[in-house]
Design an enzyme around this catalytic site. Sequence first.
Site, PDB file in Angstrom:
ATOM      1  N   ASN A  41      -4.037  -3.663   0.654  1.00  0.00           N
ATOM      2  CA  ASN A  41      -2.880  -4.132   1.436  1.00  0.00           C
ATOM      3  C   ASN A  41      -3.250  -4.034   2.925  1.00  0.00           C
ATOM      4  O   ASN A  41      -3.405  -2.945   3.478  1.00  0.00           O
ATOM      5  CB  ASN A  41      -1.684  -3.234   1.079  1.00  0.00           C
ATOM      6  N   ASP A 101       0.240   5.494  -2.016  1.00  0.00           N
ATOM      7  CA  ASP A 101       1.196   4.760  -2.838  1.00  0.00           C
ATOM      8  C   ASP A 101       2.547   4.970  -2.191  1.00  0.00           C
ATOM      9  O   ASP A 101       2.951   6.102  -1.911  1.00  0.00           O
ATOM     10  CB  ASP A 101       1.207   5.233  -4.295  1.00  0.00           C
ATOM     11  N   TYR A 112       8.746  -4.277   4.000  1.00  0.00           N
ATOM     12  CA  TYR A 112      10.192  -4.186   4.210  1.00  0.00           C
ATOM     13  C   TYR A 112      10.568  -3.661   5.599  1.00  0.00           C
ATOM     14  O   TYR A 112      11.721  -3.319   5.841  1.00  0.00           O
ATOM     15  CB  TYR A 112      10.803  -3.247   3.162  1.00  0.00           C
ATOM     16  N   HIS A 161       7.016   7.493   7.069  1.00  0.00           N
ATOM     17  CA  HIS A 161       6.629   8.192   5.838  1.00  0.00           C
ATOM     18  C   HIS A 161       5.109   8.386   5.781  1.00  0.00           C
ATOM     19  O   HIS A 161       4.615   9.443   5.415  1.00  0.00           O
ATOM     20  CB  HIS A 161       7.134   7.405   4.628  1.00  0.00           C
ATOM     21  N   ARG A 162       4.360   7.355   6.192  1.00  0.00           N
ATOM     22  CA  ARG A 162       2.898   7.399   6.135  1.00  0.00           C
ATOM     23  C   ARG A 162       2.352   8.414   7.145  1.00  0.00           C
ATOM     24  O   ARG A 162       1.471   9.210   6.828  1.00  0.00           O
ATOM     25  CB  ARG A 162       2.367   5.981   6.416  1.00  0.00           C
ATOM     26  N   GLY A 213      -1.715  -4.493   5.743  1.00  0.00           N
ATOM     27  CA  GLY A 213      -0.808  -3.769   6.645  1.00  0.00           C
ATOM     28  C   GLY A 213      -1.002  -2.272   6.528  1.00  0.00           C
ATOM     29  O   GLY A 213      -1.066  -1.544   7.531  1.00  0.00           O
ATOM     30  N   SER A 243      -7.167   0.799  -0.594  1.00  0.00           N
ATOM     31  CA  SER A 243      -6.033  -0.125  -0.605  1.00  0.00           C
ATOM     32  C   SER A 243      -6.509  -1.519  -0.263  1.00  0.00           C
ATOM     33  O   SER A 243      -7.451  -1.688   0.518  1.00  0.00           O
ATOM     34  CB  SER A 243      -4.982   0.318   0.417  1.00  0.00           C
TER      35      SER A 243
HETATM   36  P1  IMP Z   1       1.812  -0.100  -3.258  1.00  0.00           P
HETATM   37  O1  IMP Z   1       1.856   1.296  -2.737  1.00  0.00           O
HETATM   38  O2  IMP Z   1       0.540  -0.792  -2.895  1.00  0.00           O
HETATM   39  O3  IMP Z   1       2.180  -0.179  -4.694  1.00  0.00           O
HETATM   40  O4  IMP Z   1       2.892  -0.965  -2.499  1.00  0.00           O
HETATM   41  C1  IMP Z   1       3.812  -0.420  -1.638  1.00  0.00           C
HETATM   42  C2  IMP Z   1       4.774  -1.474  -1.159  1.00  0.00           C
HETATM   43  O5  IMP Z   1       5.863  -0.783  -0.554  1.00  0.00           O
HETATM   44  C3  IMP Z   1       4.194  -2.359  -0.074  1.00  0.00           C
HETATM   45  O6  IMP Z   1       3.678  -3.545  -0.572  1.00  0.00           O
HETATM   46  C4  IMP Z   1       5.419  -2.628   0.790  1.00  0.00           C
HETATM   47  O7  IMP Z   1       6.138  -3.630   0.199  1.00  0.00           O
HETATM   48  C5  IMP Z   1       6.245  -1.371   0.652  1.00  0.00           C
HETATM   49  N1  IMP Z   1       5.955  -0.469   1.773  1.00  0.00           N
HETATM   50  C6  IMP Z   1       5.259   0.695   1.734  1.00  0.00           C
HETATM   51  N2  IMP Z   1       5.154   1.229   2.949  1.00  0.00           N
HETATM   52  C7  IMP Z   1       5.772   0.384   3.781  1.00  0.00           C
HETATM   53  C8  IMP Z   1       5.972   0.391   5.196  1.00  0.00           C
HETATM   54  O8  IMP Z   1       5.519   1.253   5.942  1.00  0.00           O
HETATM   55  N3  IMP Z   1       6.678  -0.656   5.679  1.00  0.00           N
HETATM   56  C9  IMP Z   1       7.174  -1.636   4.897  1.00  0.00           C
HETATM   57  N4  IMP Z   1       7.000  -1.706   3.595  1.00  0.00           N
HETATM   58  C10 IMP Z   1       6.297  -0.702   3.032  1.00  0.00           C
END
Ligand code: IMP
Length: 211
Positions: A14, A73, A161, A195-196, A16, A12
């Site tokens: 991302n 994801d 979010y 969820h994670r 966060g 990832s």
């Molecule tokens: P992707 O899985 O990288 O396509 O993006 C998932 C997106 O969902 C993230 O960029 C957040 O915007 C949102 N998201 C997923 N998990 C969380 C969380 O634990 N807190 C807040 N937003 C989340």
Amino acid sequence: MRPFPEKLVVASHNAGKVREIRDLLEPLGCGIISAAELDLPEPEETGATFEENARIKALAAAMASGFPALSDDSGLCVDALDGKPGIHSARWAGPEKDFALAMRNVEEAMQAAGATGEADRSACFVAVMCLAWPDGHTELFRGEIEGVMVWPPRGTKGFGYDPVFLPEGHERTFGEMDTAEKHGWQRGQDEALSHRARAFKLMVETGIGDV
Ligand code: IMP
């Protein structure tokens, strides 16, 4: 069943998410490398489900690095919006990844759909984790948490979010919780909460042999 890898790539970019996944992995004592550290390209998420996209990301990282890889994801699914933004949760933040904008976009869509009373504001967060090996083997794990959407946003912790999501049975949004509380690791909490953390728990408990 395969043993849990001693070293893996967190697939990832991302920050966060990577922070939360590192936290979850730490007690397992495995070595962690992030996709950004290896400068791995971000594959296009062309799947139609969380599962498909999780598999695309984990396989791409495993094949490019030669190490097992773990992806996540995830997204926010709002009932009044028929599950949107769902797998497109990141896209709703635009190219600048502006989540103040994304939260406002979701709220405006909910208002337009007439979802103003608490009963109409249910939502869930979904995370699907995929563990992939360089030989193409994959395992998938799904975690969900139900809650309601609040407005205005509350709290500055977490990412994405988090400030607009109030998990069921709690009084603080994810944006008001520190990471341990969001994972469900706070004293007095004995269940995985986010969820994670739920997807991760499933992986550890059921998926992968000796941990
Ligand atoms: P992707 O899985 O990288 O396509 O993006 C998932 C997106 O969902 C993230 O960029 C957040 O915007 C949102 N998201 C997923 N998990 C969380 C969380 O634990 N807190 C807040 N937003 C989340």
